[in-house]
Design an enzyme around this catalytic site. Structure first.
Site, PDB file in Angstrom:
ATOM      1  N   TYR A 241      44.776 -12.471  49.245  1.00 11.21           N
ATOM      2  CA  TYR A 241      44.876 -11.071  49.701  1.00 11.21           C
ATOM      3  C   TYR A 241      44.043 -10.804  50.955  1.00 11.21           C
ATOM      4  CZ  TYR A 241      47.496 -10.396  45.504  1.00 11.21           C
ATOM      5  OH  TYR A 241      48.473 -10.510  44.546  1.00 11.21           O
ATOM      6  N   GLY A 242      42.743 -11.204  50.904  1.00 17.34           N
ATOM      7  CA  GLY A 242      41.884 -10.948  52.053  1.00 17.34           C
ATOM      8  C   GLY A 242      42.404 -11.658  53.295  1.00 17.34           C
TER       9      GLY A 242
ATOM     10  N   GLY B 188      49.909 -11.638  37.466  1.00 14.78           N
ATOM     11  CA  GLY B 188      50.871 -10.818  36.747  1.00 14.78           C
ATOM     12  C   GLY B 188      51.417  -9.664  37.565  1.00 14.78           C
TER      13      GLY B 188
ATOM     14  N   GLU C 143      45.096  -4.563  29.278  1.00 10.54           N
ATOM     15  CA  GLU C 143      46.499  -4.836  29.609  1.00 10.54           C
ATOM     16  C   GLU C 143      47.207  -5.320  28.344  1.00 10.54           C
ATOM     17  OE1 GLU C 143      46.508  -7.803  32.714  1.00 10.54           O
ATOM     18  OE2 GLU C 143      48.197  -8.849  31.822  1.00 10.54           O
TER      19      GLU C 143
ATOM     20  N   HIS D 148      39.811 -12.755  36.864  1.00 14.87           N
ATOM     21  CA  HIS D 148      39.397 -11.800  37.902  1.00 14.87           C
ATOM     22  C   HIS D 148      38.009 -12.098  38.457  1.00 14.87           C
ATOM     23  CE1 HIS D 148      42.165  -8.611  35.739  1.00 14.87           C
ATOM     24  NE2 HIS D 148      42.861  -9.556  36.349  1.00 14.87           N
TER      25      HIS D 148
ATOM     26  N   ASN E 234      42.629  -4.316  37.201  1.00 10.04           N
ATOM     27  CA  ASN E 234      43.036  -5.560  37.849  1.00 10.04           C
ATOM     28  C   ASN E 234      42.769  -5.422  39.344  1.00 10.04           C
ATOM     29  OD1 ASN E 234      44.701  -4.486  35.611  1.00 10.04           O
ATOM     30  ND2 ASN E 234      45.350  -6.591  35.467  1.00 10.04           N
TER      31      ASN E 234
HETATM   32  P1  FAE Z   1      42.652 -15.608  46.419  1.00 10.05           P
HETATM   33  O1  FAE Z   1      43.901 -14.841  46.215  1.00 10.05           O
HETATM   34  O2  FAE Z   1      42.137 -16.433  45.286  1.00 10.05           O
HETATM   35  O3  FAE Z   1      42.883 -16.550  47.692  1.00 10.05           O
HETATM   36  C1  FAE Z   1      41.978 -17.533  48.105  1.00 10.05           C
HETATM   37  C2  FAE Z   1      42.749 -18.670  48.732  1.00 10.05           C
HETATM   38  O4  FAE Z   1      41.819 -19.534  49.389  1.00 10.05           O
HETATM   39  C3  FAE Z   1      43.518 -19.545  47.750  1.00 10.05           C
HETATM   40  O5  FAE Z   1      44.841 -19.682  48.186  1.00 10.05           O
HETATM   41  C4  FAE Z   1      42.771 -20.888  47.769  1.00 10.05           C
HETATM   42  O6  FAE Z   1      43.625 -22.001  47.577  1.00 10.05           O
HETATM   43  C5  FAE Z   1      42.175 -20.888  49.172  1.00 10.05           C
HETATM   44  N1  FAE Z   1      40.948 -21.673  49.315  1.00 10.05           N
HETATM   45  C6  FAE Z   1      39.863 -21.689  48.512  1.00 10.05           C
HETATM   46  N2  FAE Z   1      38.890 -22.498  48.989  1.00 10.05           N
HETATM   47  C7  FAE Z   1      39.392 -23.015  50.175  1.00 10.05           C
HETATM   48  C8  FAE Z   1      38.864 -23.916  51.131  1.00 10.05           C
HETATM   49  N3  FAE Z   1      37.621 -24.429  51.012  1.00 10.05           N
HETATM   50  N4  FAE Z   1      39.645 -24.265  52.180  1.00 10.05           N
HETATM   51  C9  FAE Z   1      40.890 -23.739  52.303  1.00 10.05           C
HETATM   52  N5  FAE Z   1      41.433 -22.869  51.413  1.00 10.05           N
HETATM   53  C10 FAE Z   1      40.689 -22.505  50.362  1.00 10.05           C
HETATM   54  O7  FAE Z   1      41.456 -14.670  46.863  1.00 10.05           O
HETATM   55  N6  FAE Z   1      44.989  -9.297  39.806  1.00 10.05           N
HETATM   56  C11 FAE Z   1      45.629  -8.101  39.757  1.00 10.05           C
HETATM   57  O8  FAE Z   1      45.230  -7.173  40.475  1.00 10.05           O
HETATM   58  N7  FAE Z   1      46.717  -7.921  38.938  1.00 10.05           N
HETATM   59  C12 FAE Z   1      47.173  -8.895  38.099  1.00 10.05           C
HETATM   60  O9  FAE Z   1      48.166  -8.702  37.374  1.00 10.05           O
HETATM   61  C13 FAE Z   1      46.488 -10.146  38.105  1.00 10.05           C
HETATM   62  N8  FAE Z   1      46.881 -11.164  37.273  1.00 10.05           N
HETATM   63  C14 FAE Z   1      46.277 -12.400  37.398  1.00 10.05           C
HETATM   64  C15 FAE Z   1      46.769 -13.465  36.625  1.00 10.05           C
HETATM   65  C16 FAE Z   1      46.246 -14.746  36.807  1.00 10.05           C
HETATM   66  C17 FAE Z   1      46.766 -15.892  35.973  1.00 10.05           C
HETATM   67  C18 FAE Z   1      45.225 -14.965  37.781  1.00 10.05           C
HETATM   68  C19 FAE Z   1      44.655 -16.347  38.006  1.00 10.05           C
HETATM   69  C20 FAE Z   1      44.744 -13.910  38.530  1.00 10.05           C
HETATM   70  C21 FAE Z   1      45.249 -12.621  38.340  1.00 10.05           C
HETATM   71  N9  FAE Z   1      44.806 -11.546  39.109  1.00 10.05           N
HETATM   72  C22 FAE Z   1      45.412 -10.325  39.020  1.00 10.05           C
HETATM   73  C23 FAE Z   1      43.664 -11.699  40.051  1.00 10.05           C
HETATM   74  C24 FAE Z   1      44.091 -11.763  41.515  1.00 10.05           C
HETATM   75  O10 FAE Z   1      45.134 -12.694  41.703  1.00 10.05           O
HETATM   76  C25 FAE Z   1      42.852 -12.132  42.358  1.00 10.05           C
HETATM   77  O11 FAE Z   1      41.890 -11.120  42.159  1.00 10.05           O
HETATM   78  C26 FAE Z   1      43.170 -12.243  43.846  1.00 10.05           C
HETATM   79  O12 FAE Z   1      44.141 -13.229  44.087  1.00 10.05           O
HETATM   80  C27 FAE Z   1      41.908 -12.551  44.648  1.00 10.05           C
HETATM   81  O13 FAE Z   1      42.203 -12.405  46.025  1.00 10.05           O
HETATM   82  P2  FAE Z   1      41.326 -13.094  47.142  1.00 10.05           P
HETATM   83  O14 FAE Z   1      41.893 -12.744  48.450  1.00 10.05           O
HETATM   84  O15 FAE Z   1      39.900 -12.776  46.875  1.00 10.05           O
END
Ligand code: FAE
Length: 522
Positions: free
Chosen positions: A36-37, A135, A377, A462, A500
């Site tokens: 997201y970020g 989700g 949820e 989360h 979430n």
């Molecule tokens: P994120 O989306 O984790 O992105 C970070 C990215 O950086 C990833 O693609 C990594 O592969 C990449 N990365 C990490 N380290 C490195 C590195 N050293 N070099 C290059 N790339 C790297 O971060 N949230 C909701 O609001 N609603 C939901 O329904 C919900 N359901 C979820 C269900 C599951 C099973 C999971 C796992 C999470 C869920 N979440 C939900 C949480 C949500 O997906 C999470 O808060 C966000 O994705 C976090 O966003 P960021 O941008 O912080």
């Protein structure tokens, strides 16, 4: 069929040219991670005319496997499911007394379960980050709670400008409640609603980024099934507006975005000459073999590797002397958003259905309870057979905070999270679900999270914090002492959002990047 009917923007990210980084390259803006970020940063910088180079450790999920599908489902996991594991590591990994985890080929799968002491953290891996596996629940937190967790941020501006902007860009939509009230795939949710409300709790519908019109076609058998085919935590083949179809597609459409996939950033340090930062990375193939080590230079680096990824990188850079002047608050303030999972066994007259949509639509809102706020949820448990199980992911207000530190002996960043620290979450959730069980004459399922284990308290979906806004950074994510280094992901949020988190992460990134572009880049 439905996939073909999607707007052309949805496929733009997949079609965008991707110039792969090479050693010696110099780029104006490098974004680590494509969740997201990172996606918000990529869109707003490219729209401002600044070329963006994104580095993502996971794959670009746009090529079908031998079964014709990009992603596998939860019932038949294969190498596409988990990030380098030879066995699945399911959140609910037991059933009726035995482990249900299965052997799989160890590949660069889409879902990581990263193990720390007392805490497994699930995260998405690939272009789109967590949006690929989550989700899709798109919840704007209560303004009063947002103000409580981030008092230095102008909440009025967030709720008038950045939350609406985030929801619009993410493609958030709501389920048609009259369809929902009779759709077979939401029988489980109707049972969850009925039992909660009959026990004195309020439930509410939750918006989502899954296209509910597409889901109607799935239910009617006029489109290939995805949410209704047990697809979610290993990706959705259709229906979900993940970031590659929204923010990243729009960024790619500017022609100024390139993404190097299967590249993991390992080091960021001030460049010896010419300003900017040198960024080191390792390129792998899908089997984990090292393809290349690369070093590039970037004028600006945006850390968007997620709460865990960004925190790990920054504490190791500080400890190893690459960025020695980072504030001591780097690594601190990590929380699991109060996550705890639990399941109940319903009465025989309350079947939850053999067909369950993998996309949740409802939450039990008991956040106003001063003795233990809970937002739970009502989660699906799509096994394909009747189980009478009601599963819940409870978000609670847990005050405990973990810290990332760098362990010199192992050379790895570790998370300090003590085993008892999830107890406040269990206590709060227990009050709600004990009441429901008492009123309904039902019991907990004790066979889903281990043998005789009621609470799923050793993992979270989360992760938040580790580089908290206004503590480890300035009030917009700038890392003090290092002009041109920014943090712009879930690590900015101090361990809890009460709901979430991705809408909050997105809206905060929108706010921060607007300020950074206006003040640092013009
Ligand atoms: P994120 O989306 O984790 O992105 C970070 C990215 O950086 C990833 O693609 C990594 O592969 C990449 N990365 C990490 N380290 C490195 C590195 N050293 N070099 C290059 N790339 C790297 O971060 N949230 C909701 O609001 N609603 C939901 O329904 C919900 N359901 C979820 C269900 C599951 C099973 C999971 C796992 C999470 C869920 N979440 C939900 C949480 C949500 O997906 C999470 O808060 C966000 O994705 C976090 O966003 P960021 O941008 O912080």
């Amino acid at each position: 069929m439905g996939a073909l009917a999607l707007p052309s923007l949805w496929t733009a990210a997949a079609a965008a040219p991707r110039k792969m980084l090479a050693t010696g390259d110099r780029v104006p803006a490098l974004v680590i991670g494509s969740g997201y970020g990172g996606a918000v940063t990529a869109l707003r910088l490219t729209q401002a005319g600044i070329p963006v180079t994104m580095v993502e450790m996971g794959q670009n999920w746009n090529a079908p496997g031998s079964d014709g599908k990009v992603f596998c489902n939860m019932i038949k996991p294969d190498g596409r499911s988990f990030w380098f594991r030879s066995k699945t590591d399911m959140p609910t990994d037991y059933f009726s007394g035995g482990s249900i985890d299965k052997a799989i080929p160890s590949d660069a799968g889409v879902l990581a379960s990263e193990h720390f002491a007392n805490m497994r953290v699930y995260q998405g891996r690939g272009v789109g980050g967590g949006s690929l596996v989550n989700g899709g629940m798109a919840v704007t937190p209560q303004q009063s709670y947002f103000q409580e967790i981030l008092p230095s941020v102008d909440a009025g501006q967030m709720y008038s400008t950045y939350f609406p902007r985030a929801n619009q860009m993410l493609g958030v939509n709501s389920v048609d409640q009259s369809w929902w009230s009779s759709a077979a795939c939401y029988q489980f949710a109707r049972v969850g609603k009925k039992t909660a409300e009959a026990s004195g709790y309020k439930t509410e519908f939750i918006p989502n980024v899954y296209d509910f019109n597409y889901m109607k076609q799935e239910q009617a058998n006029t489109a290939p099934r995805s949410a209704l085919a047990q697809e979610v935590i290993f990706g959705n083949n259709y229906g979900k507006k993940s970031l590659d179809k929204t923010y990243l597609a729009a960024a790619a459409a500017t022609g100024k975005l390139s993404i190097s996939t299967l590249h993991t950033v390992t080091k960021v340090a001030p460049a010896a000459t010419g300003g900017g930062y040198t960024v080191q990375m390792t390129q792998n193939d899908v089997n984990g073999n090292v393809v290349a080590q690369k070093t590039v230079t970037a004028d600006r680096v945006f850390f968007a590797a997620g709460s865990v990824g960004t925190s790990k990188l920054l504490v190791s850079m500080k400890a190893q002397g690459a960025l020695p002047n980072l504030p001591s608050a780097v690594g601190a303030g990590w929380g699991n958003n109060g996550n705890v999972m639990v399941a109940r066994a319903n009465q025989g007259w309350d079947p939850t259905g053999t067909l369950q949509s993998a996309i949740p639509t409802l939450g039990i809102n008991n956040w106003a309870d001063p003795n233990g706020p809970v937002f739970a949820e009502i989660a699906p448990f799509p096994s394909g057979i009747e189980t009478w199980v009601s599963l819940y992911l409870a978000i609670t207000k847990n005050p405990n905070r973990g810290t990332f530190t760098f362990d010199q002996s192992s050379g790895a960043s570790v998370l300090n999270w003590q085993s008892g620290w999830t107890q406040p979450s269990i206590d709060a959730a227990k009050r709600v679900f004990d009441t429901i069980n008492k009123k309904q004459g039902t019991i907990y399922r004790t066979d889903l999270f281990g043998v005789y284990k009621t609470w799923g308290d050793d993992f979270c979906y989360h992760p938040l914090g580790g580089c908290v806004l206004g503590q480890a950074t300035d009030n917009y994510g700038r890392l003090p002492g290092y002009p041109g280094l920014y943090v712009i992901d879930g690590s900015l949020i101090p361990g809890s959002t009460g709901v979430n988190p991705f809408v909050t992460i997105t809206a905060l990134a929108e706010r921060n990047i607007e300020n950074i572009i206006a003040n640092d880049l013009h």
